[in-house]
Design a protein around this motif. Structure first.
Motif, PDB file in Angstrom:
ATOM      1  N   GLY B  65      54.517 -29.472 -47.258  1.00  0.00           N
ATOM      2  CA  GLY B  65      54.097 -30.053 -48.525  1.00  0.00           C
ATOM      3  C   GLY B  65      53.346 -31.364 -48.355  1.00  0.00           C
ATOM      4  O   GLY B  65      52.952 -31.987 -49.342  1.00  0.00           O
ATOM      5  N   GLN B 346      51.402 -39.992 -55.773  1.00  0.00           N
ATOM      6  CA  GLN B 346      51.275 -38.551 -55.511  1.00  0.00           C
ATOM      7  C   GLN B 346      52.498 -37.902 -54.884  1.00  0.00           C
ATOM      8  O   GLN B 346      52.580 -36.681 -54.867  1.00  0.00           O
ATOM      9  CB  GLN B 346      50.058 -38.321 -54.610  1.00  0.00           C
ATOM     10  CG  GLN B 346      50.075 -39.130 -53.341  1.00  0.00           C
ATOM     11  CD  GLN B 346      48.886 -38.810 -52.434  1.00  0.00           C
ATOM     12  OE1 GLN B 346      49.018 -38.039 -51.518  1.00  0.00           O
ATOM     13  NE2 GLN B 346      47.730 -39.389 -52.728  1.00  0.00           N
ATOM     14  N   PRO B 348      56.138 -36.226 -54.362  1.00  0.00           N
ATOM     15  CA  PRO B 348      57.009 -35.515 -55.303  1.00  0.00           C
ATOM     16  C   PRO B 348      58.102 -36.415 -55.877  1.00  0.00           C
ATOM     17  O   PRO B 348      58.487 -37.420 -55.259  1.00  0.00           O
ATOM     18  CB  PRO B 348      57.624 -34.408 -54.441  1.00  0.00           C
ATOM     19  CG  PRO B 348      56.663 -34.211 -53.315  1.00  0.00           C
ATOM     20  CD  PRO B 348      56.033 -35.545 -53.066  1.00  0.00           C
ATOM     21  N   ALA B 349      58.616 -36.018 -57.022  1.00  0.00           N
ATOM     22  CA  ALA B 349      59.540 -36.860 -57.786  1.00  0.00           C
ATOM     23  C   ALA B 349      60.763 -37.302 -56.983  1.00  0.00           C
ATOM     24  O   ALA B 349      61.252 -38.414 -57.155  1.00  0.00           O
ATOM     25  CB  ALA B 349      59.979 -36.118 -59.043  1.00  0.00           C
ATOM     26  N   ARG B 350      61.264 -36.447 -56.093  1.00  0.00           N
ATOM     27  CA  ARG B 350      62.501 -36.805 -55.389  1.00  0.00           C
ATOM     28  C   ARG B 350      62.323 -38.015 -54.479  1.00  0.00           C
ATOM     29  O   ARG B 350      63.286 -38.667 -54.087  1.00  0.00           O
ATOM     30  CB  ARG B 350      63.046 -35.623 -54.586  1.00  0.00           C
ATOM     31  CG  ARG B 350      62.249 -35.244 -53.351  1.00  0.00           C
ATOM     32  CD  ARG B 350      63.019 -34.214 -52.530  1.00  0.00           C
ATOM     33  NE  ARG B 350      64.201 -34.775 -51.928  1.00  0.00           N
ATOM     34  CZ  ARG B 350      64.320 -35.053 -50.625  1.00  0.00           C
ATOM     35  NH1 ARG B 350      63.324 -34.818 -49.793  1.00  0.00           N
ATOM     36  NH2 ARG B 350      65.436 -35.549 -50.151  1.00  0.00           N
ATOM     37  N   TYR B 351      61.078 -38.326 -54.122  1.00  0.00           N
ATOM     38  CA  TYR B 351      60.850 -39.482 -53.247  1.00  0.00           C
ATOM     39  C   TYR B 351      60.705 -40.782 -54.040  1.00  0.00           C
ATOM     40  O   TYR B 351      60.763 -41.860 -53.479  1.00  0.00           O
ATOM     41  CB  TYR B 351      59.585 -39.263 -52.406  1.00  0.00           C
ATOM     42  CG  TYR B 351      59.762 -38.159 -51.371  1.00  0.00           C
ATOM     43  CD1 TYR B 351      60.457 -38.408 -50.188  1.00  0.00           C
ATOM     44  CD2 TYR B 351      59.245 -36.890 -51.577  1.00  0.00           C
ATOM     45  CE1 TYR B 351      60.617 -37.407 -49.241  1.00  0.00           C
ATOM     46  CE2 TYR B 351      59.405 -35.885 -50.633  1.00  0.00           C
ATOM     47  CZ  TYR B 351      60.099 -36.154 -49.471  1.00  0.00           C
ATOM     48  OH  TYR B 351      60.271 -35.175 -48.536  1.00  0.00           O
ATOM     49  N   ARG B 352      60.494 -40.669 -55.340  1.00  0.00           N
ATOM     50  CA  ARG B 352      60.199 -41.869 -56.132  1.00  0.00           C
ATOM     51  C   ARG B 352      61.374 -42.824 -56.165  1.00  0.00           C
ATOM     52  O   ARG B 352      62.515 -42.409 -56.359  1.00  0.00           O
ATOM     53  CB  ARG B 352      59.774 -41.493 -57.538  1.00  0.00           C
ATOM     54  CG  ARG B 352      58.299 -41.200 -57.518  1.00  0.00           C
ATOM     55  CD  ARG B 352      57.709 -40.806 -58.828  1.00  0.00           C
ATOM     56  NE  ARG B 352      56.615 -39.879 -58.505  1.00  0.00           N
ATOM     57  CZ  ARG B 352      56.201 -38.893 -59.270  1.00  0.00           C
ATOM     58  NH1 ARG B 352      56.763 -38.712 -60.447  1.00  0.00           N
ATOM     59  NH2 ARG B 352      55.223 -38.117 -58.894  1.00  0.00           N
ATOM     60  N   ALA B 430      50.546 -36.099 -50.094  1.00  0.00           N
ATOM     61  CA  ALA B 430      51.207 -34.908 -50.617  1.00  0.00           C
ATOM     62  C   ALA B 430      50.142 -33.820 -50.714  1.00  0.00           C
ATOM     63  O   ALA B 430      49.033 -34.074 -51.188  1.00  0.00           O
ATOM     64  CB  ALA B 430      51.801 -35.190 -51.988  1.00  0.00           C
ATOM     65  N   SER B 432      49.731 -31.372 -52.511  1.00  0.00           N
ATOM     66  CA  SER B 432      49.321 -30.983 -53.861  1.00  0.00           C
ATOM     67  C   SER B 432      48.462 -32.038 -54.540  1.00  0.00           C
ATOM     68  O   SER B 432      48.056 -31.864 -55.680  1.00  0.00           O
ATOM     69  CB  SER B 432      50.580 -30.744 -54.705  1.00  0.00           C
ATOM     70  OG  SER B 432      51.357 -31.929 -54.707  1.00  0.00           O
ATOM     71  N   SER B 433      48.176 -33.134 -53.850  1.00  0.00           N
ATOM     72  CA  SER B 433      47.474 -34.237 -54.497  1.00  0.00           C
ATOM     73  C   SER B 433      45.996 -33.941 -54.687  1.00  0.00           C
ATOM     74  O   SER B 433      45.290 -34.699 -55.333  1.00  0.00           O
ATOM     75  CB  SER B 433      47.628 -35.511 -53.668  1.00  0.00           C
ATOM     76  OG  SER B 433      46.966 -35.361 -52.429  1.00  0.00           O
TER      77      SER B 433
END
Lengths: 149, 442
Positions: B65, B346, B348-352, B430, B432-433
């Motif tokens: 990812g 960019q 994913p949310a879990r890294y924020r 990321a 997907s960015s």
């Protein structure tokens, strides 16, 4: 007791090199004991550093002195070697083994390099030196006897 | 008596040989790491990789990812990065000042050993500006922004003032984002530098309101073996006012604090700290912690609160009594030097809200540890759970291709990594960015 074949093999202008060199390890190892004592009474790193250099040079000069001593011993005919020569050899080896360990222990940082094991090894090294030195003196006396007309 | 001393030598050997119970690696992380008993050694454990560098098409590894690419290669000891709003990247190239004297026979061995695991190129000791003019993610223009600095490390921009922390002072230069040169530099304040300058990297970060800088100053020794006189103002974080350079000690007892960062949206300062050596393979774990104003974190007297270090004399029970145990253990001897928080962008949310930690890698340990960028999850502004390897592959087959020193998020939300031994700056995106997929990635 006559030892016709037992005399210093490594010599410079008639003086045995071993006898000239042994002062250095003796002075260094004894000095290290005093700087250890200074450190444990007031732990300023200067004294620990003093000990480390003295132990390092004590070991280095001790190995060099021992090499010439070994030449004197093993360069003499087997039958001529007095018994205390082997004891002196063993004593010197003890000093160098203790000194080697003491160098490694003193390489630890701070208080743990000196207090406890380090100081104990310094004391034992000096005690072993005393015995070895007395034996060495006896050996020199044997040489002298040999040299007497 | 001679026999007795031989027996003592033999027992000392035996003591040194029987020391290492396997220690559960999983318990050496987080808020309450299990700390083993300290060990004393004749030969402290050591493990060093041979440095081989990166092949032209080699890159570190990233999780599924994500992609990674080289922004620049063949640099000269890049140790820190400051991404600018326009996409330019400032890179601090540096190496140690080399003023550490040989005070003990051990220093000769030590300096040779540590010298072996750094890159082969001569460090630049300057600030470079990297620019990507065609938008492919690779820097294609390079200019020397500030030449001839004295072992610089920390770098920070507040408005139109660029601050660079050399090993003995914080310098200030007029600078506008977009420019490729700076105005004349002036010294904002002096920092403890030589003599000795054992831990020489001075990291800096701006307070959220921009009125102050926080500067990390590492200790001048492992555990004060160079004397307390050598440690004045060290093993500490200083608070420096940007208007007049006045400073005060903000927190102390932090052996070698680097990666200073404010938690996004807060006034909480975090740092990663390199803890002490030669107490064992698994002691003392390096850590990540929030830093309290006036806080004392143990060095040199103790670690993780009240664990007294017997090597340090004289004792100071009063200070040990108020020593703060750090928030989060990162693992033993990982040599954490860089820290960046993911605040959005960019990833994913879990890294924020989580932390990325650059671990330069161990030497004081038989098995290598660190040599990666780790991810530390956060919840409610506090580190939680286990650190996860995020960027890896710096060591392969026991050989080091690179060693990460610092991490920073670019304005587009990609993660930049300075790799001083691999002489590269890496960028993690990321997948997907929708970012460009440069030709260098295979």
């Amino acid at each position: 007791m006559p030892n016709p074949g037992f005399r210093p093999r490594a010599s410079l202008f008639g003086s045995p090199i071993h006898a000239m060199l042994v002062h250095f390890p003796i002075a260094c190892f004894v000095g290290a004991l005093f700087s250890d004592l200074a450190y444990v009474s007031a732990p300023h790193p200067q004294w620990a550093n003093f000990s480390e250099w003295l132990l390092a040079f004590g070991e280095l000069s001790g190995v060099i002195a021992a090499l010439f001593g070994a030449i004197d011993l093993f360069g003499s005919p087997r039958g001529s070697r007095p018994g205390i020569a082997y004891l002196h050899f063993l004593g010197a080896a003890t000093v160098l083994v203790l000194g080697l360990f003491n160098n490694l222990v003193h390489a630890r940082d701070g208080w743990s390099g000196v207090a406890g094991t380090g100081l104990l090894l310094s004391v034992l090294t000096v005690l072993a030196l005393l015995v070895t030195g007395l034996l060495g003196h006896r050996l020199a006396f044997v040489h002298q006897e040999r040299a007497r007309p | 008596m001679i026999r007795a001393s031989f027996a003592l030598a033999a027992s000392a050997l035996a003591l040194a040989a029987c020391s290492h119970p396997q220690f559960p690696a999983a318990e050496q992380y987080g808020a309450n790491p299990r700390l083993p008993q300290p060990q004393l050694y004749l030969f402290p454990p050591m493990g060093l990789p041979k440095v081989v560098g990166w092949g032209a098409d080699q890159t570190p590894k990233v999780p599924a990812g994500f992609t990674i690419e080289a922004v620049a290669r063949n640099l000269h000891g890049p140790r820190n990065i400051l991404p600018l709003a326009n996409g330019d990247i400032l890179v601090v190239e540096s190496g140690g000042p080399g003023v550490e004297p040989v005070l003990r026979p051990k220093d000769i061995v030590f300096q040779w050993t540590i010298g072996r695991v750094h890159g082969k190129t001569k460090p630049g000791n300057r600030v470079l500006l990297l620019r990507d003019t065609d938008g492919d993610g690779v820097a294609d223009a390079q200019s020397v922004l500030i030449p001839k600095l004295k072992s610089p490390f920390g770098i920070e921009l507040i408005g139109n003032q660029l601050y660079v922390a050399a090993t003995d002072a914080i310098w200030r230069y007029p600078f506008t984002v977009g420019a490729t040169s700076v105005g004349p530099g002036t010294i904002l304040t002096a920092l403890p530098g030589g003599p000795i300058d054992h831990h020489w990297t001075k990291d800096i970060v701006a307070s959220p309101d921009g009125t102050k800088l926080y500067a990390g100053v590492g200790s001048n020794s492992n555990i004060v073996e160079n004397g307390f006189e050598a440690e004045h103002g060290r093993a500490a974080i200083w608070e420096v006012r940007t208007d007049d350079g006045a400073k005060r000690l903000y927190a102390t007892g932090l052996r070698n604090p680097n990666g200073l960062s404010f938690y996004p949206g807060s006034n909480t300062l975090f740092t990663v700290v390199n803890e002490r050596d030669e107490l064992g393979n698994n002691l003392v774990p390096d850590y990540l912690t929030s830093v309290r104003d006036g806080g004392f974190y143990g060095w040199p007297y103790s670690y993780y609160g009240g664990h007294v270090d017997a090597r340090v004399r004289p004792h100071d029970p009063k200070l040990v009594a108020r020593a703060i145990s750090p928030d989060y253990a990162l693992g033993p001897h990982v040599a954490a030097l860089g820290l960046a928080f993911a605040s959005g962008g960019q990833f994913p949310a879990r890294y924020r809200g989580g932390a990325f930690v650059a671990e330069h890698g161990s030497w004081d340990r038989t098995v290598l540890n660190g040599y990666q960028v780790a991810f530390v999850p956060f919840a409610n502004g506090k580190p939680t759970g286990k650190p996860e390897p995020f960027v890896t592959g710096f060591v392969a087959d026991g050989k080091a291709r690179g060693r990460p020193v610092s991490v920073a998020f670019a304005p587009d939300g990609s993660l930049l990594i300075a790799d001083d031994t691999g002489d590269a700056v890496w960028r993690v995106r990321a997948a997907s960015s929708g970012a460009p997929q440069p030709a260098t990635v295979r």
